[in-house]
Design a protein around this motif. Structure first.
Motif, short mmCIF file in Angstrom:
data_model
loop_
_atom_site.label_atom_id
_atom_site.label_comp_id
_atom_site.label_asym_id
_atom_site.label_seq_id
_atom_site.Cartn_x
_atom_site.Cartn_y
_atom_site.Cartn_z
N TYR A 1 18.35 12.26 -4.20
CA TYR A 1 18.82 13.50 -4.83
C TYR A 1 19.81 13.14 -5.93
O TYR A 1 20.77 12.40 -5.69
N LEU A 2 19.56 13.66 -7.11
CA LEU A 2 20.47 13.43 -8.24
C LEU A 2 21.00 14.76 -8.73
O LEU A 2 20.24 15.73 -8.87
N GLU A 3 22.29 14.83 -8.98
CA GLU A 3 22.88 16.04 -9.55
C GLU A 3 23.81 15.64 -10.68
O GLU A 3 24.73 14.85 -10.50
N ALA A 4 23.53 16.20 -11.84
CA ALA A 4 24.43 16.02 -12.98
C ALA A 4 25.27 17.29 -13.10
O ALA A 4 24.80 18.39 -12.80
N HIS A 5 26.51 17.13 -13.54
CA HIS A 5 27.42 18.27 -13.59
C HIS A 5 28.50 17.98 -14.61
O HIS A 5 28.81 16.81 -14.87
N ILE A 6 29.08 19.03 -15.16
CA ILE A 6 30.31 18.81 -15.93
C ILE A 6 31.41 18.42 -14.96
O ILE A 6 31.41 18.83 -13.80
N ALA B 1 25.34 18.67 -3.91
CA ALA B 1 25.16 17.29 -3.45
C ALA B 1 25.94 17.00 -2.18
O ALA B 1 25.59 16.08 -1.43
N MET B 2 26.99 17.77 -1.91
CA MET B 2 27.76 17.45 -0.70
C MET B 2 27.02 17.91 0.56
O MET B 2 27.24 17.38 1.63
N VAL B 3 26.13 18.87 0.41
CA VAL B 3 25.29 19.29 1.54
C VAL B 3 24.07 18.36 1.61
O VAL B 3 23.80 17.73 2.64
N VAL B 4 23.36 18.24 0.50
CA VAL B 4 22.12 17.45 0.49
C VAL B 4 22.42 15.98 0.81
O VAL B 4 21.64 15.31 1.50
N GLY B 5 23.58 15.50 0.34
CA GLY B 5 23.96 14.10 0.53
C GLY B 5 24.19 13.72 1.98
O GLY B 5 24.33 12.54 2.29
N ARG B 6 24.26 14.70 2.86
CA ARG B 6 24.37 14.36 4.28
C ARG B 6 23.02 13.95 4.87
O ARG B 6 22.95 13.44 5.97
N TYR B 7 21.93 14.21 4.11
CA TYR B 7 20.59 13.97 4.65
C TYR B 7 19.80 12.90 3.90
O TYR B 7 19.02 12.18 4.49
N ILE B 8 19.95 12.88 2.55
CA ILE B 8 19.28 11.80 1.81
C ILE B 8 20.26 11.19 0.82
O ILE B 8 21.29 11.80 0.50
N ASP B 9 19.92 10.00 0.33
CA ASP B 9 20.78 9.35 -0.66
C ASP B 9 21.00 10.29 -1.83
O ASP B 9 20.03 10.81 -2.42
N ALA B 10 22.25 10.52 -2.18
CA ALA B 10 22.57 11.43 -3.28
C ALA B 10 23.58 10.78 -4.20
O ALA B 10 24.43 10.00 -3.76
#
Ligand code: HGY
Ligand code: MN
Ligand code: MN
Length: 398
Positions: A170-175, A345-354
Motif C-alpha cells: 500500500y502506497l500513500e502520497a500526501h502533503i 495508511a495507519m489503518v491499512v499499514g496494520r495489515y500489509i506493508d505500507a
C-alpha cells in the motif's frame, strides 16, 4: 494537475474546499472520480461505504495506491486528493506504457478519513475491522446518522477490500501538512511512523436557571466544570506530555447558549497525539482521574466518551527505502520523518506493508483553505511515486 484542479471544484470554498464525507459535494466528487477512472481504462466501482476503487485490468498482482477525497470543513484542496489523483495518474501511465499487466494498480479513495461520521470509515471497512454496532452508533454533524447517510448515498458496488493474495503493498502520497520539509529545504519526505491518537467527547450536565436571579450556591452549572477541566488540560498537558505531544480542544458548546441562562449542559471534543503509546496511556489515565475527581465533589457530572483510538503505526522500512531510492534517482535526498497527522495508511499499514511519501506544504499550512504546494513539487512527487511502483514491479518480477 488538471484532474487535481477539477476535483477541487467539488465543494469549492474560496481557495480551498468544503467536502466533508457524504455531503453532496463529496458524493458528486466520488462519482466523478469513478468516471475518470473508467475514462482512463480502469475498472471502477463505489462500494456501499463510498470507497471508490479503480483497478487496472489483467494483473494478478497489484499495488494499492490510496488516500481520501473527503475533507475537513473549510479545508484545503490537496489533503487526501493529492494521493488519490497520483494513484490515478500512475495507473494511467502504466496502462499507456503497457506495464500495468505485470504489476497492476488499485487506486482507492477511502471514505471519511477525516471523521465527519466515523474516522477512517472507509479504510476500516477495507481492512474488515468495522463492526455493525460502530456503524449504527455513528452520528454526523449535520444531524444524520451514518446509516442514514449511507442509505441516501445509494452506492452499491462490490466491497472494496484488502486481498493479500493479490495486493503486494500500500502506497500513500500526501502533503506533509507541517513545516519540516520546507524548513529543511527538502522536496520529498518518507514517513517513518504515524503517531498515535486518542480522541474523546467530554460532556457535562447541569440545570438551566435564570442567570440573574439564581444565587451562585444554588446553581448546577452545566458549563463551569467542563471549562475548569479544559483549563486544567491546558495547564497540565505541557508538563505531563513529552516534547512531541500535541493536543487540541477542537470544539466546545454550551446549551442552550445564551448569556442570561445558566448552561444546562456542555460538550467539548478533545484529542491528543504522540508516537509513544505508553505516554498516551498516561495522558488518558490523567484525564480520567480529573473527571473522577471533579465528579467526586458532587457539583459536577462530567462524562468522557472515547471517539477514536489509533495506535502509533510504523511504516514498512523496506518499502520506504524504495521511495527513497526513487527520490535519489532524481537527485533528491529525502527526509525521513514521522507523521503527526493521521492517514488511511495507519489503518491499512496494520495489515500489509505500507509506506508514505510526503511533499512540502507551503508555510506548513493545512486544514485550512490556504493549504497549497508548489506545482513543481506536486509533479516531482508524482514522478517519484510512479518510479517507486516501477521499482516494486522489478522487485516483484525478480
Ligand atoms: O486528523 C488527522 O490527522 C487527519 O487529517 N485526518
Ligand atoms: Mn486532513
Ligand atoms: Mn489527509
Amino acid at each position: 494537475m488538471a484532474d487535481l484542479r477539477r476535483l477541487a471544484e467539488f465543494g469549492k470554498f474560496g481557495s480551498g474546499v468544503d467536502r466533508t464525507a457524504f455531503s453532496e459535494a463529496d458524493l458528486a466528487a466520488r462519482r466523478w472520480l469513478a468516471g475518470r477512472m473508467r475514462e482512463g481504462g480502469l475498472e471502477a466501482r463505489i462500494d456501499r461505504l463510498g470507497n471508490v476503487c479503480g483497478r487496472t485490468p489483467g494483473a494478478a498482482r497489484t499495488v494499492v495506491i490510496g488516500s481520501h477525497t473527503d475533507t475537513v470543513p473549510k479545508g484545503g484542496w490537496l489533503d487526501g486528493a493529492l494521493g488519490v489523483i497520483y494513484g490515478l495518474e500512475v495507473a494511467r501511465a502504466r496502462l499507456a506504457a503497457g506495464t500495468a499487466k505485470d504489476l497492476g494498480i488499485e487506486v482507492v479513495s477511502f471514505q471519511d478519513e477525516e471523521g465527519t461520521f466515523l474516522p477512517f470509515l472507509g479504510a476500516r471497512g477495507f481492512c474488515g475491522e468495522l463492526e455493525e454496532t460502530a456503524l449504527a452508533e455513528a452520528q454526523g454533524k449535520d444531524g444524520r446518522s451514518l446509516l442514514e447517510a449511507i442509505a441516501q448515498a445509494e452506492f452499491s458496488g462490490a466491497p472494496v477490500r484488502l486481498d493479500q493474495s493479490r495486493q503486494v503493498a500500500y502506497l500513500e502520497a500526501h502533503i506533509e501538512q507541517g513545516p519540516r520539509l520546507e524548513a529543511e529545504g527538502r522536496r520529498i519526505g518518507v514517513v517513518t511512523e504515524i503517531v498515535g491518537l486518542r480522541r474523546f467527547r467530554l460532556t457535562s450536565e447541569g440545570r438551566a436557571d435564570h442567570a440573574g436571579t439564581t444565587p451562585m450556591a444554588l446553581r448546577r452549572d452545566g458549563g463551569a466544570p467542563l471549562l475548569a477541566f479544559l483549563a486544567r488540560l491546558g495547564a497540565e498537558f505541557p508538563v505531563l506530555g513529552g516534547p512531541d505531544t500535541v493536543w487540541n480542544i477542537g470544539s466546545v458548546a454550551l446549551a442552550p447558549g445564551a448569556s442570561n441562562v445558566v448552561p444546562s449542559a456542555g460538550e467539548a471534543v478533545l484529542e491528543f497525539r504522540d508516537g509513544d503509546a505508553r505516554r498516551l496511556d498516561r495522558l488518558e489515565a490523567a484525564i480520567r482521574g480529573w473527571v473522577a475527581a471533579a465528579n467526586a465533589g458532587g457539583d459536577a457530572s462530567l462524562r468522557l466518551a472515547p471517539i477514536a483510538r489509533e495506535a502509533p503505526t510504523a511504516m514498512a522500512p523496506a518499502l520506504g527505502r524504495v521511495i527513497a531510492a526513487a527520490a535519489q534517482a532524481h537527485g533528491i535526498e529525502p527526509l525521513w520523518l514521522p507523521s503527526g497527522a493521521g492517514h488511511d495508511a495507519m489503518v491499512v499499514g496494520r495489515y500489509i506493508d505500507a509506506a508514505m511519501l510526503f511533499i512540502p506544504s507551503i508555510g506548513g499550512r493545512s486544514h485550512d483553505i490556504v493549504e497549497d504546494t508548489a506545482e513543481a513539487d506536486i509533479v516531482l512527487g508524482a514522478q517519484v511515486l510512479s518510479d517507486t511502483v516501477a521499482r516494486l514491479a522489478r522487485r516483484d518480477a525478480g
